[in-house]
Design a protein around this motif. Structure first.
Motif, PDB file in Angstrom:
ATOM      1  N   ILE A 238      -0.040   5.062  -1.624  1.00 22.74           N
ATOM      2  CA  ILE A 238       0.107   6.151  -0.652  1.00 22.74           C
ATOM      3  C   ILE A 238       1.136   7.157  -1.162  1.00 22.74           C
ATOM      4  O   ILE A 238       0.913   8.379  -1.121  1.00 22.74           O
TER       5      ILE A 238
ATOM      6  N   PHE B 264       2.870   5.770   6.900  1.00 26.35           N
ATOM      7  CA  PHE B 264       1.910   4.678   6.724  1.00 26.35           C
ATOM      8  C   PHE B 264       2.508   3.330   7.114  1.00 26.35           C
ATOM      9  O   PHE B 264       1.906   2.566   7.869  1.00 26.35           O
TER      10      PHE B 264
ATOM     11  N   CYS C  70       0.405  11.039  -2.260  1.00 26.70           N
ATOM     12  CA  CYS C  70       1.128  12.149  -1.621  1.00 26.70           C
ATOM     13  C   CYS C  70       1.901  12.960  -2.654  1.00 26.70           C
ATOM     14  O   CYS C  70       2.054  14.178  -2.520  1.00 26.70           O
TER      15      CYS C  70
ATOM     16  N   PRO D 124      -5.154   7.750   4.942  1.00 27.81           N
ATOM     17  CA  PRO D 124      -4.641   8.538   3.807  1.00 27.81           C
ATOM     18  C   PRO D 124      -4.799  10.042   3.985  1.00 27.81           C
ATOM     19  O   PRO D 124      -3.865  10.805   3.732  1.00 27.81           O
TER      20      PRO D 124
ATOM     21  N   TYR E 213      -6.500   7.724  -5.827  1.00 30.77           N
ATOM     22  CA  TYR E 213      -5.413   8.216  -6.681  1.00 30.77           C
ATOM     23  C   TYR E 213      -5.804   8.162  -8.155  1.00 30.77           C
ATOM     24  O   TYR E 213      -5.583   9.133  -8.901  1.00 30.77           O
TER      25      TYR E 213
ATOM     26  N   THR F 292       0.827  -1.212   0.000  1.00 30.90           N
ATOM     27  CA  THR F 292       0.000   0.000   0.000  1.00 30.90           C
ATOM     28  C   THR F 292       0.861   1.261   0.000  1.00 30.90           C
ATOM     29  O   THR F 292       0.368   2.356  -0.289  1.00 30.90           O
TER      30      THR F 292
ATOM     31  N   THR G 239      -7.192   3.590  -1.283  1.00 28.44           N
ATOM     32  CA  THR G 239      -6.168   4.571  -1.654  1.00 28.44           C
ATOM     33  C   THR G 239      -5.908   4.558  -3.151  1.00 28.44           C
ATOM     34  O   THR G 239      -5.773   5.615  -3.786  1.00 28.44           O
TER      35      THR G 239
END
Length: 427
Positions: A117, A137, A121, A346, A165, A113, A161
């Motif tokens: 993530i 995370f 970001c 998240p 995205y 993950t 997540t």
């Protein structure tokens, strides 16, 4: 001679720097750190118990029968279905090996993950800060404990997540995939279906200037429906309910009150009391969620996050609020489990990174600060895990006793908490 040696040393340093400055290498290192840390804290000698055991037995029965078992009646069967495929591929020989496979599957997905993530970001911050977000995370201790327990939250967060995205992309191909992931998300935990409403509505606002995109909106929705319907049909055939909409409808009666007594149909509490409990517990558990290290970043990060509240941040905020509805419902019913808030990580990471970015802009030693912060969260996480760590030696002894008890008798009085191991026999 010395000059040649110095040049060689400098050359080695340049190669070392080039290798470890590669973003793919950095992500790989974070991923491996997550795997190693999780494996270190995993009790492979023990079977999975409680909620994780329910998913395990469903997966085993599905793997053996080749169809949905009819004796189970819980809605979230996406995770055990996935596990049943893994069991068929790995084909373990020993009973405990099945549990090891379940744990390792959850561990790998949890560690993986870091990729969505990081990518999420990266849409808002530069690479260094995004890497730090991935570290936040991967070392979150509660997620780590959850992943080594073989529970579905790891894959749920991964899909959530990833879908966010991809939805933020300007390419419809990516958006189509995000709708497909929401369908899979709904199969893992039924509350995932709530996301389809903001996904579809926000898609209109996102591309509202171009009317030619209208057919694409409904194509995206069709992908969601076509992926969901076959599994729902099989669930209805096996258990008589679809496990998603039927469950949401049945749970909605919780807040309904008798018009005469104003008492809740399910409990003695009235509507206001239930709402009050939900709000109070939500605040309390959200505060605990920031321990052991997020509370350093969240207060200042909230101000900075909403100060630059652009379109993408608004979308993520809306999705997070929607996914808090099940947590609010659970806390209203006094289900005191932190896992209901894992889905907010998240956005908590993005809020935290807003404050980290603010700090780094005011220093010339960004790399030093980032390294110190990463070291800090690693130590904080390990300290938290060691503090919460159970006595595995005692648990192994309880498991061995449970095996003996199961062998000598068929009638067993409950002796919590050790009786959770009774019946876990090795063929």
């Amino acid at each position: 001679m010395n000059k040649t040696t110095d040049e060689n040393v400098k050359g080695d340093r340049d190669v070392f720097y080039r290798i470890f400055s590669d973003i793919k290498i950095q992500i790989l290192l974070v991923f491996l750190a997550g795997i190693i840390t999780r494996i270190y804290f995993t009790p492979f000698e023990l079977p999975i118990t409680l909620d994780g055991a329910q998913y395990f037995w469903y997966a085993v029965d599905t793997s053996i029968l080749g169809e949905f078992p009819k004796e189970y009646n819980f809605p979230n069967n996406g995770w055990p279905l996935f596990l049943s495929i893994i069991f068929n591929i790995t084909n373990p020989d020993v009973f405990l090996d099945f549990f090891i496979v379940q744990r390792l599957t959850s561990i790998i997905i949890s560690a993986a993950t870091v990729i969505p993530i990081f990518l999420l970001c990266k849409r808002f911050f530069d690479t260094k800060i995004a890497i730090f977000g991935a570290c936040i995370f991967i070392f979150e201790p509660r997620l780590l404990i959850n992943s080594i327990s073989g529970l579905p939250e790891s894959i749920f967060i991964f899909l959530f997540t990833s879908s966010i995205y991809l939805f933020l992309s300007q390419k419809f191909k990516m958006i189509y995939v995000s709708f497909g992931l929401v369908a899979l998300l709904s199969l893992i935990r039924y509350e995932g279906v709530l996301l389809i409403v903001p996904f579809f509505v926000l898609l209109f606002f996102k591309f509202s200037k171009n009317k030619k995109n209208i057919p694409k909106y409904f194509l995206a929705l069709s992908i969601f429906i076509l992926l969901l319907l076959p599994i729902l049909g099989l669930r209805i055939e096996a258990t008589g309910s679809d496990g998603i909409f039927s469950h949401i409808i049945s749970q909605s009666t919780f807040y309904q009150s008798d018009p005469v007594t104003n008492a809740n149909f399910d409990t003695d509490d009235d509507f206001i009391t239930k709402i009050s409990k939900g709000i109070t517990n939500m605040i309390k558990f959200s505060g605990w969620m920031t321990i052991p290290y997020l509370f350093f970043f969240i207060p200042g990060g909230i101000i900075l996050f909403f100060k630059n509240f652009n379109k993408d941040r608004r979308i993520i905020f809306v999705f997070s609020i929607i996914m808090l509805i099940p947590a609010f419902y659970a806390f209203s019913r006094e289900f005191y489990e932190m896992k209901y808030l894992f889905i907010t990580l998240p956005i908590l990471i993005l809020i935290s990174l807003s404050f980290v970015e603010y700090i780094l802009r005011r220093t010339k030693k960004e790399n030093v600060i980032i390294c110190l912060l990463i070291i800090g969260i690693i130590f904080a996480s390990i300290f938290f895990l060691e503090y919460k760590k159970i006595d595995y030696e005692r648990e192994i002894e309880a498991y061995q006793i449970g095996l003996k008890v199961s062998e000598i008798t068929n009638i067993i009085n409950d002796y919590d908490p050790e009786s959770k191991y009774v019946g876990k026999k090795i063929p």
